[in-house]
Design a protein around this motif. Structure first.
Motif, PDB file in Angstrom:
ATOM      1  N   ASP A 146       8.953  -8.289   7.194  1.00 41.75           N
ATOM      2  CA  ASP A 146       8.233  -7.066   7.383  1.00 41.75           C
ATOM      3  C   ASP A 146       6.425  -7.384   7.454  1.00 41.75           C
ATOM      4  O   ASP A 146       5.901  -6.981   8.453  1.00 41.75           O
ATOM      5  CB  ASP A 146       8.169  -6.099   6.307  1.00 41.75           C
ATOM      6  N   ALA A 147       6.208  -8.474   6.860  1.00 39.37           N
ATOM      7  CA  ALA A 147       4.576  -8.568   6.567  1.00 39.37           C
ATOM      8  C   ALA A 147       4.240  -9.390   7.698  1.00 39.37           C
ATOM      9  O   ALA A 147       3.121  -9.469   8.347  1.00 39.37           O
ATOM     10  CB  ALA A 147       4.312  -9.603   5.582  1.00 39.37           C
ATOM     11  N   ARG A 148       5.264  -9.951   8.692  1.00 33.61           N
ATOM     12  CA  ARG A 148       4.992 -10.651   9.755  1.00 33.61           C
ATOM     13  C   ARG A 148       5.008  -9.662  11.217  1.00 33.61           C
ATOM     14  O   ARG A 148       4.663 -10.221  12.276  1.00 33.61           O
ATOM     15  CB  ARG A 148       6.097 -11.749  10.060  1.00 33.61           C
ATOM     16  N   LEU A 149       5.254  -8.575  10.879  1.00 35.26           N
ATOM     17  CA  LEU A 149       5.310  -7.662  12.166  1.00 35.26           C
ATOM     18  C   LEU A 149       4.071  -7.208  12.643  1.00 35.26           C
ATOM     19  O   LEU A 149       3.127  -7.400  11.769  1.00 35.26           O
ATOM     20  CB  LEU A 149       6.179  -6.453  11.771  1.00 35.26           C
ATOM     21  N   PRO A 150       3.666  -6.846  13.926  1.00 35.94           N
ATOM     22  CA  PRO A 150       2.606  -6.536  14.436  1.00 35.94           C
ATOM     23  C   PRO A 150       2.154  -5.149  13.762  1.00 35.94           C
ATOM     24  O   PRO A 150       2.949  -4.260  13.281  1.00 35.94           O
ATOM     25  CB  PRO A 150       2.860  -6.261  16.003  1.00 35.94           C
ATOM     26  N   GLN A 151       0.716  -4.931  13.633  1.00 38.34           N
ATOM     27  CA  GLN A 151       0.356  -3.818  12.971  1.00 38.34           C
ATOM     28  C   GLN A 151       0.609  -2.615  13.932  1.00 38.34           C
ATOM     29  O   GLN A 151       0.525  -2.774  15.416  1.00 38.34           O
ATOM     30  CB  GLN A 151      -1.094  -3.696  12.701  1.00 38.34           C
ATOM     31  N   PRO A 152       0.559  -1.254  13.491  1.00 40.38           N
ATOM     32  CA  PRO A 152       0.497  -0.208  14.362  1.00 40.38           C
ATOM     33  C   PRO A 152      -0.898   0.061  14.862  1.00 40.38           C
ATOM     34  O   PRO A 152      -1.714  -0.737  14.174  1.00 40.38           O
ATOM     35  CB  PRO A 152       1.026   1.157  13.587  1.00 40.38           C
ATOM     36  N   PRO A 153      -1.262   0.640  16.039  1.00 43.98           N
ATOM     37  CA  PRO A 153      -2.815   0.956  16.343  1.00 43.98           C
ATOM     38  C   PRO A 153      -3.430   1.567  15.098  1.00 43.98           C
ATOM     39  O   PRO A 153      -3.143   2.093  14.029  1.00 43.98           O
ATOM     40  CB  PRO A 153      -2.612   1.990  17.416  1.00 43.98           C
ATOM     41  N   SER A 154      -4.879   1.392  15.081  1.00 40.66           N
ATOM     42  CA  SER A 154      -5.796   1.675  14.064  1.00 40.66           C
ATOM     43  C   SER A 154      -6.958   1.925  14.562  1.00 40.66           C
ATOM     44  O   SER A 154      -7.211   1.623  15.935  1.00 40.66           O
ATOM     45  CB  SER A 154      -5.838   0.489  12.743  1.00 40.66           C
ATOM     46  N   THR A 155      -7.927   2.269  13.952  1.00 44.45           N
ATOM     47  CA  THR A 155      -9.233   2.836  14.566  1.00 44.45           C
ATOM     48  C   THR A 155     -10.072   1.447  15.139  1.00 44.45           C
ATOM     49  O   THR A 155     -10.803   1.637  15.972  1.00 44.45           O
ATOM     50  CB  THR A 155     -10.312   3.484  13.474  1.00 44.45           C
ATOM     51  N   ASP A 156      -9.742   0.161  14.372  1.00 46.43           N
ATOM     52  CA  ASP A 156     -10.776  -0.930  14.937  1.00 46.43           C
ATOM     53  C   ASP A 156      -9.674  -1.834  15.650  1.00 46.43           C
ATOM     54  O   ASP A 156     -10.178  -2.905  16.177  1.00 46.43           O
ATOM     55  CB  ASP A 156     -11.087  -1.594  13.807  1.00 46.43           C
ATOM     56  N   PHE A 157      -8.495  -1.195  16.086  1.00 48.24           N
ATOM     57  CA  PHE A 157      -7.609  -2.138  16.798  1.00 48.24           C
ATOM     58  C   PHE A 157      -6.556  -1.204  17.678  1.00 48.24           C
ATOM     59  O   PHE A 157      -5.601  -0.931  17.074  1.00 48.24           O
ATOM     60  CB  PHE A 157      -6.913  -3.283  15.775  1.00 48.24           C
TER      61      PHE A 157
END
Length: 252
Positions: A146-157
């Motif tokens: 799970d730690a290697r999955l891409p992040q969801p969108p965020s305010t800085d990305f």
């Protein structure tokens, strides 16, 4: 977890925990290519084989989704691969029907490649014990995946705007990228756009970074005949340094 299934280019096995009260099963396909070999992401690029997991018909278990850790880009002349060259674990979201004992009967099919690509198929049958039992090794494997999955969108990305050209030859993207520290590369991010099943687009045209903002066109190659993009959802994976973000693009 299951025993390992072996192949000339590596090995794989199924890892799973007992279902929770809602019947959800945390599971994963663990793949370990041998040194010098690769295995593929969900859209493999030129000629690869994407991973496939099939649950036996009539089973009390269903597969809801496969998640994919951040891949790498490999180029060999004109051949482009989107793949993994090191051990990778693909999280699986499974669902069990009913409250009785659970047995997973799954067929996994992947490509594992070096100079040539070898199809690798294995059947896994795994009985799951009571949820009250502790399985620290499986839990560690699943947390690491799970730690290697891409992040969801965020305010800085995030992707803040997108538009397809009228001739469907280029996709214009505007992104917010993470702030760069001193000494970090300020080059363009790696962008992988996934369209119809079997299609991935990665060629950037004229990218320009202005602080946290990045504007770029992505070349769109040949699409299926008579393909209508209206109402479709495409995916985009953006890899910028040590961070990666994945989101969807709506074409309404």
């Amino acid at each position: 977890m299951s025993a390992w299934a072996d192949n000339e280019g590596g090995r794989m096995r199924l890892v799973a925990l007992a279902p929770d009260a809602a019947g959800k099963i945390r599971a994963a396909l663990q793949i370990e290519p041998k040194p010098g070999w690769i295995t593929y992401w969900k859209e493999p690029g030129g000629n690869g084989i994407p991973p496939q997991v099939t649950i036996a018909a009539g089973s009390a278990v269903t597969l809801d989704a496969i998640a994919y850790p951040v891949p790498k880009h490999f180029f060999n002349g004109a051949i482009e691969d989107i793949a993994y060259d090191a051990p990778v674990t693909l999280p699986l979201s499974l669902k069990a029907a009913g409250k009785g004992p659970v047995e997973i009967d799954a067929l996994a099919f992947i490509g594992i490649c070096r100079d040539i690509c070898i199809p690798f198929q294995a059947n896994f049958q795994l009985k799951l014990g009571p949820a009250i039992q502790s399985h620290p090794e499986e839990e560690t494997i699943l947390r690491a995946a799970d730690a290697r999955l891409p992040q969801p969108p965020s305010t800085d990305f995030d992707v803040t705007a997108h538009a397809m050209s009228p001739d469907r030859k280029t996709l214009s993207l505007t992104l917010v990228l993470p702030a760069k520290g001193s000494g970090e590369s300020k080059g363009p991010p790696d962008i992988i756009v996934t369209g119809p099943s079997g299609y991935a687009f990665t060629k950037q045209i004229g990218g320009k970074r202005d602080g946290a903002s990045f504007k770029v066109d992505v070349a769109i190659g040949k699409l299926p005949d008579n393909y209508d993009i209206s109402g479709k959802r495409w995916g985009v994976l953006v890899i910028d340094g040590a961070r990666a973000m994945e989101t969807t693009l709506a074409f309404d």
